[in-house]
Design a protein around this motif. Structure first.
Motif, mmCIF file in Angstrom:
data_model
loop_
_atom_site.group_PDB
_atom_site.id
_atom_site.type_symbol
_atom_site.label_atom_id
_atom_site.label_comp_id
_atom_site.label_asym_id
_atom_site.label_seq_id
_atom_site.Cartn_x
_atom_site.Cartn_y
_atom_site.Cartn_z
ATOM 1 N N LEU A 113 -4.815 57.192 75.185
ATOM 2 C CA LEU A 113 -3.619 57.612 75.926
ATOM 3 C C LEU A 113 -3.311 56.621 77.047
ATOM 4 O O LEU A 113 -2.161 56.198 77.235
ATOM 5 N N TYR A 114 -4.342 56.251 77.788
ATOM 6 C CA TYR A 114 -4.159 55.333 78.920
ATOM 7 C C TYR A 114 -3.709 53.949 78.447
ATOM 8 O O TYR A 114 -2.833 53.331 79.059
ATOM 9 N N GLU A 115 -4.306 53.453 77.375
ATOM 10 C CA GLU A 115 -3.927 52.132 76.869
ATOM 11 C C GLU A 115 -2.452 52.104 76.487
ATOM 12 O O GLU A 115 -1.723 51.155 76.827
ATOM 13 N N CYS A 116 -2.000 53.110 75.770
ATOM 14 C CA CYS A 116 -0.600 53.175 75.354
ATOM 15 C C CYS A 116 0.312 53.255 76.568
ATOM 16 O O CYS A 116 1.303 52.520 76.672
ATOM 17 N N ALA A 117 -0.014 54.142 77.507
ATOM 18 C CA ALA A 117 0.819 54.320 78.696
ATOM 19 C C ALA A 117 0.860 53.047 79.532
ATOM 20 O O ALA A 117 1.926 52.638 80.023
ATOM 21 N N ALA A 118 -0.282 52.395 79.700
ATOM 22 C CA ALA A 118 -0.332 51.180 80.510
ATOM 23 C C ALA A 118 0.475 50.053 79.878
ATOM 24 O O ALA A 118 1.209 49.326 80.560
#
Length: 428
Positions: free
Chosen positions: A317-322
């Motif tokens: 989730l964090y990788e996509c959002a970042a």
């Protein structure tokens, strides 16, 4: 006297609140930082001490407890299905949150120039540049370490797990007394490790206070100012996945109340939040899933060590959002096809680089390179990466425990058939 203390998860929660207050009040105290760093490192060392023997013994006894070789393939297939489903939903939640609130756009303009780059960007770029593809390729080499003792010393979990699976599988095929000896030995080691884990967890509130207090004292609020919208989007997406998506999956697929499971896993979640390490939290996760949820050692011993290595809901989730945030900050308008590429890369890299130091930064570098953005964009998120790392680790760990309960139900077990409060020993 000890019986009068609150349950362990309440002790950790109280320590967490006190740590935040102490971190803000004593942010300029060198003595506080020195003591907190020492106690925090001591607690982390105690957890790390448990990782190798606990992983190996849990995998061994899990394999020896499986009734047939076919059970290994069945558990593996169910775990793979759970990882794919839960991680895909996590990435979609992150993508929707960033596209909805557009944190990389300020007053209609890309936020890159306004935000600037963190002072340590050059160091981060040097660390991830050129390492991204080699680290992903290196995953397959780490699956078969040339020296299993060296892999244990370096805590290379993937290699340890593969070796333990192979050893346990062939040990289970021994006949008669030889198999019984292996079973008794590894079962004994596993029981001993659980007792040592219980001892270490008595000091968890002190460790949590030290780790979180030091982090708050070093970070403060200043770093969050320019990135509050991005921080809020990611934190909101992580909470949405933690409190809505995963509990719903546990209810639908596992037939268990999501709130009940969340409450039972609280010690593991708070430990994950404070340590920022799925591996270091593994002893607590195993304890919670077995004692509180009632999942068998064979299922939890197979699912949780593998999940701690490859099931990274929060990280994906964090990788996509970042990546999407950095694209917005640079003024890059990603098409649906490009965003789909980001989603797929987040899915793959969250699994592939889980064992790499600064795993998320390396994975984000891979994604940025794929969509044509400079690696320097990683510097935009450094200020809030530490706190978000704590949050996404908690989501990672909770996703593992949800998978263990769902897979256990699929294996014919009855998680939470008994009252988890009576089944669990809060070790307080």
């Amino acid at each position: 006297m000890l019986s009068r203390l609150p349950a362990l998860h309440w002790q950790i929660a109280i320590a967490l609140v006190l740590a935040i207050a102490a971190g803000f009040l004593l942010d300029d105290s060198a003595t506080f930082l020195a003591v907190a760093d020492f106690l925090g490192e001591l607690f982390l060392n105690a957890l790390r001490m448990l990782i190798v023997p606990l992983i190996v013994s849990s995998m061994m006894q899990a394999m020896l407890n499986l009734p047939a070789a076919s059970a290994v393939g069945r558990l593996g297939a169910r775990l793979l299905g759970w990882i794919g489903l839960s991680t895909l939903l996590a990435v979609i939640v992150g993508m929707l949150m960033i596209n909805t609130f557009q944190p990389g756009v300020i007053d209609g303009q890309p936020a890159g120039e306004t935000l600037g780059l963190d002072a340590s960007t050059a160091q981060v770029t040097e660390r991830v540049e050129g390492a991204a593809t080699s680290d992903i390729a290196d995953i397959f080499l780490r699956m078969l370490p040339p020296n299993i003792v060296g892999a244990a010393v370096e805590t290379q979990m993937l290699g340890l797990i593969v070796f333990s699976l192979l050893f346990g599988f062939f040990a289970s095929r021994l006949r008669g007394e030889l198999r019984d000896q292996q079973y008794r030995f590894w079962q004994g080691v596993y029981e001993i490790m659980l007792q040592i884990t219980a001892l270490v967890m008595r000091f968890a509130p002190i460790g949590v206070f030290a780790l979180v207090g030091a982090t708050v004292a070093k970070t403060g609020w200043e770093a969050f100012g320019p990135l509050l919208v991005f921080f809020g989007c990611v934190a909101g997406a992580l909470l949405l996945h933690l409190l809505v998506v995963l509990p719903a999956l546990v209810r639908v697929l596992g037939g268990v109340s999501g709130f009940r499971h969340l409450q039972a896993m609280m010690p593991a979640l708070l430990t994950a939040f404070s340590t920022s390490s799925s591996a270091a939290t593994l002893p607590v996760s195993l304890d919670c899933v077995q004692r509180r949820a009632g999942v068998s050692p064979s299922t939890s011993g197979f699912v949780l060590p593998l999940g701690a290595t490859v099931n990274m809901n929060g990280t994906a989730l964090y990788e996509c959002a970042a990546a999407l945030f950095i694209a917005q900050a640079y003024g890059l308008d990603l098409s649906l096809a490009s965003q789909f590429l980001v989603v797929m890369l987040a899915l793959l890299t969250s699994v592939g680089v889980a064992g790499v130091p600064s795993a998320s930064l390396v994975a984000i570098a891979v994604i940025l390179g794929a969509i044509g953005l400079p690696l320097e964009g990683v510097g935009l998120i450094l200020a809030v990466d530490r706190i978000l790392d704590m949050m996404r680790t908690a989501v990672n760990v909770y996703g593992d425990t949800c998978g263990a309960v769902i897979i256990a139900r699929g294996e014919g077990e009855s998680p939470y058939a008994a009252d988890p409060d009576s089944a669990s020993a809060d070790h307080a």
